[in-house]
Design a protein around this motif. Structure first.
Motif, PDB file in Angstrom:
ATOM      1  N   SER A  91      17.126   7.386   2.498  1.00  0.00           N
ATOM      2  CA  SER A  91      17.527   6.199   1.364  1.00  0.00           C
ATOM      3  C   SER A  91      16.852   4.561   1.453  1.00  0.00           C
ATOM      4  O   SER A  91      16.523   4.881   2.673  1.00  0.00           O
ATOM      5  CB  SER A  91      19.230   6.822   1.913  1.00  0.00           C
ATOM      6  N   SER A  93      16.941   0.841  -0.015  1.00  0.00           N
ATOM      7  CA  SER A  93      17.195  -0.147  -0.667  1.00  0.00           C
ATOM      8  C   SER A  93      16.544  -1.754  -0.521  1.00  0.00           C
ATOM      9  O   SER A  93      15.674  -1.667   0.759  1.00  0.00           O
ATOM     10  CB  SER A  93      18.137  -0.308  -0.707  1.00  0.00           C
ATOM     11  N   ASP A 282      17.993   0.997  -5.214  1.00  0.00           N
ATOM     12  CA  ASP A 282      17.831   2.434  -4.003  1.00  0.00           C
ATOM     13  C   ASP A 282      16.819   2.453  -4.347  1.00  0.00           C
ATOM     14  O   ASP A 282      16.310   2.290  -5.009  1.00  0.00           O
ATOM     15  CB  ASP A 282      19.313   2.721  -4.410  1.00  0.00           C
ATOM     16  N   ASP A 283      16.151   3.438  -3.756  1.00  0.00           N
ATOM     17  CA  ASP A 283      15.536   4.714  -3.927  1.00  0.00           C
ATOM     18  C   ASP A 283      15.033   5.651  -5.170  1.00  0.00           C
ATOM     19  O   ASP A 283      14.061   6.308  -4.980  1.00  0.00           O
ATOM     20  CB  ASP A 283      15.108   5.622  -2.839  1.00  0.00           C
TER      21      ASP A 283
END
Length: 457
Positions: A91, A93, A282-283
């Motif tokens: 993850s 960000s 975010d991703d």
């Protein structure tokens, strides 16, 4: 001892080899001291650091913008219906945030004013250092000239005693005096040579002090120029000193800082209001936006805030008392300098009378000795008294000249500007003007780079 003579011979040969070279004046020495002083460079850097404190304080009124890039890998075991399931993933960000203080009841403004007063106080400290540098140059210049004159006086005395020894030897050869008289003349000749060696050593010491004060050894020094004006009375001089002396002005700014610190301590008991905003992604490409207001108020800090307030009051009293004591100290220093100057003037007058009387006595004793009415010892004693009187006159005149500049320094007027040396001086406002608005990279930043480069040169 022979090496000392060789050193002095080289110095003398250098002066003789360039008789047409322009003599160094006291103004030249003062300019060299100002331009080559490491002490001034050091304190100018201290002032530039104080200028940056203003920029730091100004920045408190502006928002703080930051970004955070974050990436993490996670692996976890999760209990499911069919058993334990392992999940893992990456993850990421990216967040851009901004914070701004909207209301702090004057904390930031007071911080700016405190920094500005600190700059003004540091400027006065720099002026005081300038006075020290210039006074050291005056002292060094006068000491070299005094040492040269004493060496010349000792050389003249050595030649005179050598003549007296020859005369004593001639009188001994014809039976007019005893061997004791010749021995006395030989003893005085040895004493004169020792005194000459000591004077030559003092000249070398004075030359080293001159180099330390100005950055180079002295060449051929010109005669001392007329003394600058210092006022007619001590009361007039003290009135000027109280208004202009940099130490007093510095103490006044320190009192202002202490008073602002009291107001800052009061403001520290009040709340602050701030605003914040952030944008993050975010991703998965999902955006998050947040905006907020905050109110912060310390309700209880264990008595810390009250202690800081009481401490600021004590520091204010300390600064006020320090200002009063600084005025007392400056007045005392000026009074002492004025008294020393008066003593030097009186010593010069007394030395002039002593020289006239000693010269008359020496001439008379030498004539009487030629007629057999005086001994060789009488002649040598009379000559020593004349030498001491002349040496005392030289020292008194040197003390008087340095005393005038000491009075100027005690008045706070021993500066390049007041002496009108006619050279470019350090501009304490140039760097301050370039950084007072806390520039980052801009046209102001380029201007600052040019200032720093000029200072470095």
């Amino acid at each position: 001892m022979q090496s000392l003579f060789r050193v002095l011979a080289v110095l003398a040969a250098g002066l003789v080899a360039a008789p047409m070279a322009k003599a160094e004046t006291l103004t030249d020495a003062l300019i060299a001291a100002y331009n080559n002083s490491n002490l001034l460079d050091q304190n100018r850097a201290v002032l530039r650091a104080a200028d940056e404190d203003v920029a730091v304080a100004v920045s408190a009124l502006r928002p703080v913008v930051a970004f955070t890039a974050q990436s993490s890998w996670r692996k976890a075991d999760v209990a499911g219906v069919t058993g334990v399931i392992t999940s893992e993933g990456l993850s990421s960000s990216l967040t851009l945030s901004a914070e701004l203080t909207l209301l702090d009841f004057g904390r930031s403004r007071l911080g700016i004013e405190i920094s500005k007063e600190s700059v003004l106080a540091t400027r006065q400290a720099l002026i005081n250092v300038e006075q020290q540098v210039l006074l050291a140059a005056v002292q060094a210049y006068v000491d070299v000239r005094l040492a040269q004159e004493v060496v010349a006086l000792r050389n003249s005395n050595l030649r005179l005693i050598t003549q007296e020894l020859r005369a004593a030897q001639d009188r001994f050869d014809v039976g007019e005096i005893t061997r004791t008289d010749v021995a006395l003349a030989e003893s005085r000749l040895a004493q004169s040579r020792a005194a000459l060696s000591s004077a030559e050593g003092q000249l070398l010491v004075a030359r080293e002090a001159y180099k330390a004060a100005t950055g180079a050894y002295p060449g051929r020094l010109a005669a001392l120029p007329p003394s600058p004006k210092i006022g007619r009375t001590l009361d007039e001089a003290q009135s000027v000193a109280i208004k202009t002396h940099p130490q007093i002005l510095q103490a006044q700014h320190q009192v202002s800082i202490a008073e602002l610190q009291v107001a800052l301590a009061k403001a520290g008991m009040k709340p602050t209001v701030g605003a914040s905003a952030s944008i993050s992604r975010d991703d998965d490409g999902l955006d998050t936006q947040t905006f907020g207001l905050s109110l912060n108020q310390t309700l209880y800090a264990g008595g810390k805030l009250s202690a800081l307030y009481r401490q600021s009051l004590a520091n204010k009293d300390n600064s006020s008392a320090g200002l009063r004591q600084t005025v007392v100290g400056i007045s005392q220093n000026l009074g002492v300098a004025w008294a020393n100057l008066a003593v030097s003037l009186a010593s010069i007058e007394a030395s002039d009378r002593q020289i006239r009387a000693a010269q008359t006595a020496f001439d008379g004793v030498r004539e009487e000795a030629a007629l057999g009415a005086r001994t060789t010892l009488d002649v040598l004693d009379a000559e020593q008294e004349l030498l001491d009187a002349r040496n005392g006159r030289l020292t008194a005149e040197a003390d008087r000249y340095v005393g005038v500049y000491s009075v100027l320094s005690a008045m706070g007027l021993l500066t390049v500007e007041h002496l009108q040396l006619g050279i470019p001086t350090y501009d304490p406002e140039g760097y301050y003007d370039a950084v007072k608005t806390a520039p980052a990279t801009s046209a102001q930043g380029k201007k600052l780079d040019r200032i720093l480069k000029k200072i470095g040169n």
